[in-house]
Design an enzyme around this catalytic site. Sequence first.
Site, PDB file in Angstrom:
ATOM      1  N   HIS A 103       0.845  -1.186   0.000  1.00  0.00           N
ATOM      2  CA  HIS A 103       0.000   0.000   0.000  1.00  0.00           C
ATOM      3  C   HIS A 103       0.885   1.243   0.000  1.00  0.00           C
ATOM      4  CE1 HIS A 103      -3.989  -1.748   0.592  1.00  0.00           C
ATOM      5  NE2 HIS A 103      -3.381  -2.670   1.328  1.00  0.00           N
ATOM      6  N   ALA A 132       8.889 -21.690   7.079  1.00  0.00           N
ATOM      7  CA  ALA A 132       7.481 -21.428   7.374  1.00  0.00           C
ATOM      8  C   ALA A 132       7.266 -20.024   7.922  1.00  0.00           C
ATOM      9  CB  ALA A 132       6.972 -22.458   8.380  1.00  0.00           C
ATOM     10  N   ALA A 150      12.668 -19.625   9.248  1.00  0.00           N
ATOM     11  CA  ALA A 150      11.245 -19.546   9.560  1.00  0.00           C
ATOM     12  C   ALA A 150      10.924 -18.271  10.338  1.00  0.00           C
ATOM     13  CB  ALA A 150      10.813 -20.767  10.362  1.00  0.00           C
TER      14      ALA A 150
END
Length: 176
Positions: A103, A132, A150
């Site tokens: 944005h 992950a 991760a």
Amino acid sequence: MKLKAKIKNFLVCSYEDLSFLVFALPRHKLFNLIKSNYLRIQGATIGKGITFYPGIKINPARNISLGHNVDLAWGVIITTGGGVEIGERTLVGYRTQILSANHVIPPNRGKIFGAGHAPAKIIIENDVWIGANCVITAGVHIGEGAVVAAGSVVTKNVQPFTIVGGIPAKIIRERD
């Protein structure tokens, strides 16, 4: 609401529902072929041997290129407004988000809602492992053989054969 707007809303909702159903299928070879072809008919470039776990979201399905033998784990989200290239033999961990547009923050305390988006291409080279729960932000280039730990948030380019981690991601060490 005008008829044109109603038709557009219906088509958008139908597309989202169809995508949800296609990507809810298990990661069986036949279903991975269906998922690959679903993306191809929308303009994506998809290599061979892609593994799509259930629950993936890729939107829109254009401006994306997946090399051969890419593994997209459960819950991966990819937005392609700025373009996304993922190289061969790349692993993308559970619930990782690859977001190719941000944005816009308007100047002078302007209103954020409706300020627009700033798209920027994401490039992930060959043999990369993204752990992950990572977030890869717009404009990032991740070099060949890199490992992203991760839970990391990648806001800057990652050099080839390095291991990065943290928020924001920083070099932990080079791969030997």
